[in-house]
Design an enzyme around this catalytic site. Structure first.
Site, PDB file in Angstrom:
ATOM      1  N   GLU A  87      34.140  32.810  46.304  1.00  0.00           N
ATOM      2  CA  GLU A  87      35.215  33.435  45.538  1.00  0.00           C
ATOM      3  C   GLU A  87      35.240  32.985  44.082  1.00  0.00           C
ATOM      4  O   GLU A  87      34.976  31.826  43.806  1.00  0.00           O
ATOM      5  CB  GLU A  87      36.564  33.036  46.147  1.00  0.00           C
ATOM      6  CG  GLU A  87      37.277  34.095  46.902  1.00  0.00           C
ATOM      7  CD  GLU A  87      37.703  35.317  46.109  1.00  0.00           C
ATOM      8  OE1 GLU A  87      37.741  35.278  44.859  1.00  0.00           O
ATOM      9  OE2 GLU A  87      37.988  36.337  46.747  1.00  0.00           O
ATOM     10  N   ASP A  88      35.628  33.908  43.187  1.00  0.00           N
ATOM     11  CA  ASP A  88      35.742  33.540  41.771  1.00  0.00           C
ATOM     12  C   ASP A  88      37.192  33.503  41.300  1.00  0.00           C
ATOM     13  O   ASP A  88      37.434  33.245  40.127  1.00  0.00           O
ATOM     14  CB  ASP A  88      34.990  34.540  40.885  1.00  0.00           C
ATOM     15  CG  ASP A  88      35.718  35.868  40.808  1.00  0.00           C
ATOM     16  OD1 ASP A  88      36.127  36.387  41.871  1.00  0.00           O
ATOM     17  OD2 ASP A  88      35.923  36.375  39.691  1.00  0.00           O
ATOM     18  N   ASP A 121      33.100  37.605  48.032  1.00  0.00           N
ATOM     19  CA  ASP A 121      33.923  38.442  47.179  1.00  0.00           C
ATOM     20  C   ASP A 121      32.933  39.262  46.330  1.00  0.00           C
ATOM     21  O   ASP A 121      31.770  38.873  46.203  1.00  0.00           O
ATOM     22  CB  ASP A 121      34.771  37.508  46.303  1.00  0.00           C
ATOM     23  CG  ASP A 121      35.524  38.243  45.240  1.00  0.00           C
ATOM     24  OD1 ASP A 121      36.301  39.137  45.580  1.00  0.00           O
ATOM     25  OD2 ASP A 121      35.325  37.907  44.052  1.00  0.00           O
ATOM     26  N   LEU A 122      33.376  40.367  45.770  1.00  0.00           N
ATOM     27  CA  LEU A 122      32.436  41.193  44.991  1.00  0.00           C
ATOM     28  C   LEU A 122      32.517  40.882  43.495  1.00  0.00           C
ATOM     29  O   LEU A 122      31.597  40.317  42.903  1.00  0.00           O
ATOM     30  CB  LEU A 122      32.742  42.679  45.243  1.00  0.00           C
ATOM     31  CG  LEU A 122      31.908  43.670  44.453  1.00  0.00           C
ATOM     32  CD1 LEU A 122      30.448  43.642  44.886  1.00  0.00           C
ATOM     33  CD2 LEU A 122      32.469  45.091  44.618  1.00  0.00           C
ATOM     34  N   ASP A 123      33.675  41.257  42.926  1.00  0.00           N
ATOM     35  CA  ASP A 123      33.851  41.153  41.484  1.00  0.00           C
ATOM     36  C   ASP A 123      33.875  39.689  41.056  1.00  0.00           C
ATOM     37  O   ASP A 123      34.758  38.943  41.481  1.00  0.00           O
ATOM     38  CB  ASP A 123      35.179  41.859  41.148  1.00  0.00           C
ATOM     39  CG  ASP A 123      35.612  41.637  39.728  1.00  0.00           C
ATOM     40  OD1 ASP A 123      34.741  41.559  38.858  1.00  0.00           O
ATOM     41  OD2 ASP A 123      36.825  41.544  39.487  1.00  0.00           O
ATOM     42  N   LYS A 148      42.552  38.777  38.518  1.00  0.00           N
ATOM     43  CA  LYS A 148      41.294  38.683  39.264  1.00  0.00           C
ATOM     44  C   LYS A 148      41.577  38.513  40.751  1.00  0.00           C
ATOM     45  O   LYS A 148      42.349  37.638  41.137  1.00  0.00           O
ATOM     46  CB  LYS A 148      40.437  37.527  38.741  1.00  0.00           C
ATOM     47  CG  LYS A 148      39.805  37.864  37.409  1.00  0.00           C
ATOM     48  CD  LYS A 148      38.796  36.826  36.987  1.00  0.00           C
ATOM     49  CE  LYS A 148      38.195  37.205  35.643  1.00  0.00           C
ATOM     50  NZ  LYS A 148      37.439  36.107  35.066  1.00  0.00           N
ATOM     51  N   SER A 179      36.346  42.070  49.708  1.00  0.00           N
ATOM     52  CA  SER A 179      36.789  42.394  48.345  1.00  0.00           C
ATOM     53  C   SER A 179      38.091  43.179  48.350  1.00  0.00           C
ATOM     54  O   SER A 179      38.316  44.007  49.228  1.00  0.00           O
ATOM     55  CB  SER A 179      35.693  43.227  47.659  1.00  0.00           C
ATOM     56  OG  SER A 179      36.193  43.829  46.483  1.00  0.00           O
ATOM     57  N   ALA A 180      38.912  42.940  47.330  1.00  0.00           N
ATOM     58  CA  ALA A 180      40.166  43.700  47.173  1.00  0.00           C
ATOM     59  C   ALA A 180      39.893  45.100  46.633  1.00  0.00           C
ATOM     60  O   ALA A 180      40.772  45.957  46.659  1.00  0.00           O
ATOM     61  CB  ALA A 180      41.088  42.968  46.209  1.00  0.00           C
ATOM     62  N   THR A 191      32.044  42.928  37.432  1.00  0.00           N
ATOM     63  CA  THR A 191      32.871  44.106  37.159  1.00  0.00           C
ATOM     64  C   THR A 191      34.194  43.716  36.503  1.00  0.00           C
ATOM     65  O   THR A 191      34.927  44.584  36.052  1.00  0.00           O
ATOM     66  CB  THR A 191      33.147  44.902  38.462  1.00  0.00           C
ATOM     67  OG1 THR A 191      33.224  43.980  39.542  1.00  0.00           O
ATOM     68  CG2 THR A 191      32.067  45.916  38.731  1.00  0.00           C
ATOM     69  N   LYS A 204      44.914  39.426  48.591  1.00  0.00           N
ATOM     70  CA  LYS A 204      44.725  37.987  48.417  1.00  0.00           C
ATOM     71  C   LYS A 204      45.899  37.496  47.550  1.00  0.00           C
ATOM     72  O   LYS A 204      46.277  38.233  46.641  1.00  0.00           O
ATOM     73  CB  LYS A 204      43.405  37.690  47.697  1.00  0.00           C
ATOM     74  CG  LYS A 204      42.171  38.202  48.439  1.00  0.00           C
ATOM     75  CD  LYS A 204      40.936  38.143  47.528  1.00  0.00           C
ATOM     76  CE  LYS A 204      39.745  38.846  48.157  1.00  0.00           C
ATOM     77  NZ  LYS A 204      38.584  38.974  47.279  1.00  0.00           N
TER      78      LYS A 204
HETATM   79  P1  B16 Z   1      40.041  48.416  42.562  1.00  0.00           P
HETATM   80  P2  B16 Z   1      37.328  41.426  44.151  1.00  0.00           P
HETATM   81  C1  B16 Z   1      39.126  42.866  42.824  1.00  0.00           C
HETATM   82  O1  B16 Z   1      37.818  42.715  43.293  1.00  0.00           O
HETATM   83  C2  B16 Z   1      39.185  42.573  41.334  1.00  0.00           C
HETATM   84  O2  B16 Z   1      38.903  41.205  41.096  1.00  0.00           O
HETATM   85  C3  B16 Z   1      40.561  42.889  40.814  1.00  0.00           C
HETATM   86  O3  B16 Z   1      40.623  42.643  39.427  1.00  0.00           O
HETATM   87  C4  B16 Z   1      40.880  44.357  41.124  1.00  0.00           C
HETATM   88  O4  B16 Z   1      42.191  44.698  40.687  1.00  0.00           O
HETATM   89  C5  B16 Z   1      40.777  44.581  42.626  1.00  0.00           C
HETATM   90  O5  B16 Z   1      39.474  44.240  43.069  1.00  0.00           O
HETATM   91  C6  B16 Z   1      41.053  46.029  43.024  1.00  0.00           C
HETATM   92  O6  B16 Z   1      40.021  46.819  42.540  1.00  0.00           O
HETATM   93  O7  B16 Z   1      41.031  48.865  41.544  1.00  0.00           O
HETATM   94  O8  B16 Z   1      38.609  48.769  42.260  1.00  0.00           O
HETATM   95  O9  B16 Z   1      40.449  48.843  43.969  1.00  0.00           O
HETATM   96  O10 B16 Z   1      37.309  40.290  43.193  1.00  0.00           O
HETATM   97  O11 B16 Z   1      38.314  41.235  45.296  1.00  0.00           O
HETATM   98  O12 B16 Z   1      35.968  41.866  44.602  1.00  0.00           O
HETATM   99 MG    MG Z   2      36.533  38.336  42.515  1.00  0.00          MG
END
Ligand code: B16
Ligand code: MG
Length: 221
Positions: A170-171, A10-12, A46, A115-116, A18, A146
């Site tokens: 994953e976090d 996962d990224l964030d 998240k 990542s989402a 972030t 997710k």
């Molecule tokens: P964006 P991850 C997710 O990243 C974030 O945890 C989540 O808070 C955010 O809404 C989602 O990405 C979408 O991000 O608005 O930049 O498309 O944890 O899946 O890496």
């Molecule tokens: Mg995350």
């Protein structure tokens, strides 16, 4: 016992922090709409996508809005988020991440991003992590958020490795559930109370190595 052949990150919250920028941008938007938004609410956003996030925020504030208005708010939140991440650089890679990725690549493990975030490729470039990845699956490639396992299943397909031979890092609770739903092995990064179902929970990728993690997963099996 399936031999581990690769990792999906996962990224964030796992590779970079972030989450604090998402928090600031959502808080600003919620403030404008007149909805209370604290760290507690943020925790539930998240790992979930942009649309699901605004829908949750509106639900908490018991507000209704037109599709047009929702689109405009999502766009506005993203503009504020982009402003906040504009100055990100290598220093914002979380502790231990770069050497962990280097060791994983050296051991011949395949590496994917799951990542989402639709901003994931931009962030990886900014912090100079892109070259470590054999596949990048982000919010632009998925139709389901997710806890649906789609993002990780697409990662497995891109790496051509079965989910049981891949470890997801994953976090977020939604991400752990996604990993389990897809039959992946999974490591939680953060606090155990937010990561129910993770096979192992670590505070971060510092003080560990790919081989330590694989040994521990094999031992648990
Ligand atoms: P964006 P991850 C997710 O990243 C974030 O945890 C989540 O808070 C955010 O809404 C989602 O990405 C979408 O991000 O608005 O930049 O498309 O944890 O899946 O890496
Ligand atoms: Mg995350």
């Amino acid at each position: 016992m399936a031999t581990i052949r690769g990792f999906i990150f996962d990224l964030d919250g796992v590779l970079v922090d972030t989450a604090r920028y998402h928090f600031q941008a959502w808080q600003r938007l919620a403030g404008e709409i007149g909805i209370k938004f604290t760290e507690k609410e943020n925790e539930q956003l998240k790992g979930i996508g942009r649309r699901e996030s605004i829908e949750k925020i509106l639900g908490w504030g018991q507000k209704q809005a037109s599709e047009e208005q929702i689109e405009a708010w999502m766009h506005q939140k993203n503009l504020w988020y982009l402003e906040l991440i504009e100055t990100m650089d290598e220093d914002e890679v979380l502790p231990g991440v770069r050497s962990f990725l280097e060791r994983a690549a050296q051991s011949g493990l395949k590496i994917a991003l799951g990542s989402a975030s639709r901003n994931a490729p931009k962030i990886l470039d900014k912090v100079k992590l892109t070259p470590y990845f054999d596949a990048i699956i982000d919010g632009n490639a998925t139709t389901r958020s997710k806890p649906d396992p789609q993002v990780f299943l697409l990662g497995a397909e891109a790496l051509k490795i079965a989910p049981e031979k891949l470890v997801v890092f994953e976090d977020a609770q939604a991400g752990i559930e996604a990993a389990l739903a897809g039959s992946f092995r999974c490591i939680g990064i953060g606090e155990a109370k937010n990561l129910k179902g993770a096979e192992i929970v670590l505070p971060g990728l510092q003080n560990t190595t790919p081989s330590k993690i694989i040994n521990q997963l094999n031992f648990n099996n």
